[in-house]
Design a protein around this motif. Structure first.
Motif, PDB file in Angstrom:
ATOM      1  N   ARG A  19       0.773  -1.135   0.002  1.00 17.73           N
ATOM      2  CA  ARG A  19      -0.036  -0.021   0.213  1.00 17.73           C
ATOM      3  C   ARG A  19       0.956   1.254   0.187  1.00 17.73           C
ATOM      4  NH1 ARG A  19      -2.954   3.280   4.073  1.00 17.73           N
ATOM      5  NH2 ARG A  19      -4.997   4.030   3.036  1.00 17.73           N
ATOM      6  N   ASP A  20       1.694   1.282   0.886  1.00 18.55           N
ATOM      7  CA  ASP A  20       2.634   2.284   0.835  1.00 18.55           C
ATOM      8  C   ASP A  20       3.518   2.616  -0.371  1.00 18.55           C
ATOM      9  OD1 ASP A  20       4.122   4.391   2.266  1.00 18.55           O
ATOM     10  OD2 ASP A  20       6.011   3.228   2.660  1.00 18.55           O
ATOM     11  N   LEU A  21       4.088   1.774  -1.094  1.00 18.59           N
ATOM     12  CA  LEU A  21       4.722   1.814  -2.496  1.00 18.59           C
ATOM     13  C   LEU A  21       3.860   2.305  -3.468  1.00 18.59           C
ATOM     14  CD1 LEU A  21       7.299  -1.193  -2.353  1.00 18.59           C
ATOM     15  CD2 LEU A  21       7.663   1.313  -2.116  1.00 18.59           C
ATOM     16  N   ALA A  22       2.525   1.488  -3.365  1.00 17.18           N
ATOM     17  CA  ALA A  22       1.620   1.909  -4.411  1.00 17.18           C
ATOM     18  C   ALA A  22       1.065   3.326  -4.418  1.00 17.18           C
ATOM     19  CB  ALA A  22       0.344   1.001  -4.346  1.00 17.18           C
ATOM     20  N   SER A  23       1.117   3.909  -3.161  1.00 16.69           N
ATOM     21  CA  SER A  23       0.549   5.170  -2.864  1.00 16.69           C
ATOM     22  C   SER A  23       1.575   6.291  -3.302  1.00 16.69           C
ATOM     23  CB  SER A  23       0.571   5.410  -1.462  1.00 16.69           C
ATOM     24  OG  SER A  23      -0.674   4.814  -0.833  1.00 16.69           O
ATOM     25  N   PRO A  33       4.931   0.011 -10.763  1.00 17.82           N
ATOM     26  CA  PRO A  33       4.389   0.172 -12.113  1.00 17.82           C
ATOM     27  C   PRO A  33       3.101  -0.329 -12.315  1.00 17.82           C
ATOM     28  CG  PRO A  33       6.669  -0.809 -12.242  1.00 17.82           C
ATOM     29  CD  PRO A  33       6.142  -0.955 -10.953  1.00 17.82           C
ATOM     30  N   GLY A  34       1.885   0.329 -12.956  1.00 18.76           N
ATOM     31  CA  GLY A  34       0.559   0.092 -13.230  1.00 18.76           C
ATOM     32  C   GLY A  34      -0.186  -0.152 -11.875  1.00 18.76           C
ATOM     33  N   MET A  35       0.207   0.255 -10.884  1.00 18.74           N
ATOM     34  CA  MET A  35      -0.575   0.206  -9.468  1.00 18.74           C
ATOM     35  C   MET A  35      -0.972   1.308  -9.177  1.00 18.74           C
ATOM     36  SD  MET A  35      -0.296  -2.315  -6.088  1.00 18.74           S
ATOM     37  CE  MET A  35      -0.617  -3.639  -6.842  1.00 18.74           C
ATOM     38  N   ILE A  36      -2.179   1.827  -8.919  1.00 18.70           N
ATOM     39  CA  ILE A  36      -2.509   3.203  -8.257  1.00 18.70           C
ATOM     40  C   ILE A  36      -3.457   2.825  -7.056  1.00 18.70           C
ATOM     41  CG2 ILE A  36      -2.105   4.609 -10.340  1.00 18.70           C
ATOM     42  CD1 ILE A  36      -5.341   4.310 -10.848  1.00 18.70           C
ATOM     43  N   LYS A  37      -3.395   3.673  -6.200  1.00 17.55           N
ATOM     44  CA  LYS A  37      -4.492   3.512  -4.985  1.00 17.55           C
ATOM     45  C   LYS A  37      -5.457   4.314  -5.359  1.00 17.55           C
ATOM     46  CE  LYS A  37      -4.467   4.742  -0.215  1.00 17.55           C
ATOM     47  NZ  LYS A  37      -5.962   5.536  -0.214  1.00 17.55           N
ATOM     48  N   SER A  38      -6.691   3.432  -5.278  1.00 16.83           N
ATOM     49  CA  SER A  38      -7.971   3.885  -5.578  1.00 16.83           C
ATOM     50  C   SER A  38      -8.531   5.048  -4.248  1.00 16.83           C
ATOM     51  CB  SER A  38      -8.852   3.022  -5.951  1.00 16.83           C
ATOM     52  OG  SER A  38      -9.100   1.926  -4.771  1.00 16.83           O
ATOM     53  N   SER A  39      -9.289   5.724  -4.823  1.00 18.10           N
ATOM     54  CA  SER A  39      -9.904   6.693  -3.796  1.00 18.10           C
ATOM     55  C   SER A  39     -11.248   7.114  -4.335  1.00 18.10           C
ATOM     56  CB  SER A  39      -8.899   8.015  -3.282  1.00 18.10           C
ATOM     57  OG  SER A  39      -8.794   8.775  -4.666  1.00 18.10           O
TER      58      SER A  39
END
Length: 101
Positions: A85-89, A94-100
């Motif tokens: 979660r920390d790295l994605a934020s 690559p290719g991973m985003i934190k949804s909000s």
């Protein structure tokens, strides 16, 4: 971050598993072979019991490569949910985003 001693203990276990894997597998093959006498299989069982307990692969525990955390581990990514979660934020995966929403 996990304690350094726990991470080192896990590394020590991994080395023991690698070192004794051939010997352990050959002894287990002898144990599974029903054509051998009971005495030979019993000797193999005793030899298997004399090996270090930490050389068994079931003693290994998956740990996060980033933080060393032993729980909530994703095998595919080799990291814990918190590190993921920390790295994605931060956008470091690559290719991973934190949804909000």
């Amino acid at each position: 971050m996990a304690k350094v001693s726990m991470i080192n203990r896990e590394l020590k276990r991994q080395k023991l598993v690698e070192r004794f894997s051939k010997r352990r597998s050959s002894l287990k093959e002898i144990l599974r072979n029903k054509e051998l006498s009971m005495e030979e299989r019993f000797k193999a069982q005793i030899a298997l019991a004399k090996l270090p307990p930490n050389s068994s692969p079931s003693r290994l525990h998956n740990r996060c490569k980033v933080t060393g955390r032993p729980k909530a581990f994703y095998r595919k990514l080799q990291m814990s949910r918190i590190a993921l979660r920390d790295l994605a934020s931060r956008g470091e995966i690559p290719g991973m985003i934190k949804s909000s929403w």
